[in-house]
Structures are given as structure tokens and as C-alpha cells.
Design a protein around this motif. Structure first.
Motif, PDB file in Angstrom:
ATOM      1  N   ARG A  37       2.890  -6.105   5.636  1.00 56.62           N
ATOM      2  CA  ARG A  37       2.111  -5.122   6.405  1.00 56.62           C
ATOM      3  C   ARG A  37       1.596  -5.747   7.685  1.00 56.62           C
ATOM      4  O   ARG A  37       1.081  -6.856   7.697  1.00 56.62           O
ATOM      5  CB  ARG A  37       0.954  -4.586   5.590  1.00 56.62           C
ATOM      6  CG  ARG A  37       1.432  -3.665   4.500  1.00 56.62           C
ATOM      7  CD  ARG A  37       0.318  -2.924   3.883  1.00 56.62           C
ATOM      8  NE  ARG A  37       0.869  -2.126   2.786  1.00 56.62           N
ATOM      9  CZ  ARG A  37       0.152  -1.403   1.994  1.00 56.62           C
ATOM     10  NH1 ARG A  37      -1.133  -1.359   2.150  1.00 56.62           N
ATOM     11  NH2 ARG A  37       0.724  -0.720   1.045  1.00 56.62           N
ATOM     12  N   GLY A  38       1.754  -5.004   8.772  1.00 53.26           N
ATOM     13  CA  GLY A  38       1.273  -5.485  10.067  1.00 53.26           C
ATOM     14  C   GLY A  38       2.312  -6.241  10.867  1.00 53.26           C
ATOM     15  O   GLY A  38       2.053  -6.620  12.004  1.00 53.26           O
ATOM     16  N   SER A  40       5.195  -6.832  13.344  1.00 50.01           N
ATOM     17  CA  SER A  40       5.559  -6.037  14.521  1.00 50.01           C
ATOM     18  C   SER A  40       6.969  -5.476  14.388  1.00 50.01           C
ATOM     19  O   SER A  40       7.812  -6.009  13.664  1.00 50.01           O
ATOM     20  CB  SER A  40       5.470  -6.892  15.783  1.00 50.01           C
ATOM     21  OG  SER A  40       6.529  -7.819  15.821  1.00 50.01           O
ATOM     22  N   ARG A  66       5.001  -0.596   6.801  1.00 46.62           N
ATOM     23  CA  ARG A  66       4.024   0.436   7.177  1.00 46.62           C
ATOM     24  C   ARG A  66       3.227   0.935   5.982  1.00 46.62           C
ATOM     25  O   ARG A  66       2.388   1.810   6.125  1.00 46.62           O
ATOM     26  CB  ARG A  66       4.730   1.621   7.857  1.00 46.62           C
ATOM     27  CG  ARG A  66       5.524   1.255   9.085  1.00 46.62           C
ATOM     28  CD  ARG A  66       4.665   0.602  10.160  1.00 46.62           C
ATOM     29  NE  ARG A  66       5.496   0.022  11.184  1.00 46.62           N
ATOM     30  CZ  ARG A  66       5.651  -1.286  11.377  1.00 46.62           C
ATOM     31  NH1 ARG A  66       5.031  -2.137  10.612  1.00 46.62           N
ATOM     32  NH2 ARG A  66       6.414  -1.746  12.339  1.00 46.62           N
TER      33      ARG A  66
END
Length: 125
Positions: A37-38, A40, A66
Motif C-alpha cells: 500500500r502506498g 507509487s 490500492r
């Protein structure tokens, strides 16, 4: 990338994937272990390219990053407070320490041995 002789399995090693994707091995290892998660879009695109993912695999990777969980899986998850009574009964009848994790890797249930073994996680309960 040159392939070293004497490999037991085909494919790229973790370090090689990280290098080709332009990320550190440590960061790639964290992603690989589920802490995605997170991440890019650029990193995810790079990893998908290096691993030669098809559209379905790429979509799955982005969904993981996501936090998207399909409805079919959400219905099967245990309540946030714990687990179904039947699961707790199974835990209670085990003679070894046992714990149950939710998809976020939080401990949501345990038997007596599991609570003793993971005491710090249960201090606030």
C-alpha cells in the motif's frame, strides 16, 4: 541480465528484479511481503514491466497496492472484533498456541496459549 550458471530454478532473483525495476532490494522485499500500500504508480509500472505481467496480473498488482478487496472476499472476512464463534471453538480446543490474523495482519483471535505467547498484543483487551 546475464544468467549465472548453477541456478537451481529459472527466473530472476529478488535482487535482480529490484535492480531492473530501479528500486532498492529492501524496498522490493517489503513490497513482495505484502507491504505494498502506498507504492507509487511508477514503481508498480516498473515492477509489472520487469516481471512481464499481462493486463490481468498488472490490474491485480495495482488493486493490491490500492487496498481494493473484491466484494466476494469482503463477505468472507471475519468481523473486525474477532472471529466467528465456530473458529474460536476450534482455537480453544487446540493443545498448541494458536492465533488468527485478519487480512491486515492484525491478531483478531487466539486461544489461551496464543494469548500467553503474544501477551503484548492482548494487554489492552
Amino acid at each position: 541480465m546475464p544468467v549465472a550458471d548453477g541456478r537451481r530454478v529459472k527466473g530472476l532473483r529478488r535482487e535482480e528484479v529490484a535492480q531492473l525495476a530501479g528500486v532498492s532490494t529492501g524496498y522490493y522485499t517489503r513490497l513482495e511481503r505484502g507491504r505494498i500500500r502506498g507504492a507509487s504508480d511508477a514503481v508498480l509500472e516498473s515492477i509489472a514491466r520487469v516481471l512481464r505481467m499481462n493486463d490481468i496480473e498488472r490490474s491485480y498488482l495495482f488493486n493490491l497496492a490500492r487496498g481494493f478487496v473484491p466484494a466476494s472476499q469482503r463477505l468472507e472476512e471475519s468481523p473486525a472484533e474477532g472471529v466467528r464463534p465456530s473458529v474460536q471453538r476450534v482455537l480453544n480446543n487446540l493443545s498448541v498456541p494458536a492465533i488468527v490474523y485478519n487480512p491486515a495482519h492484525d491478531i483478531v483471535a487466539a486461544n489461551e496459549g496464543g494469548r500467553a505467547l503474544y501477551y503484548p498484543h492482548f494487554r489492552h483487551s
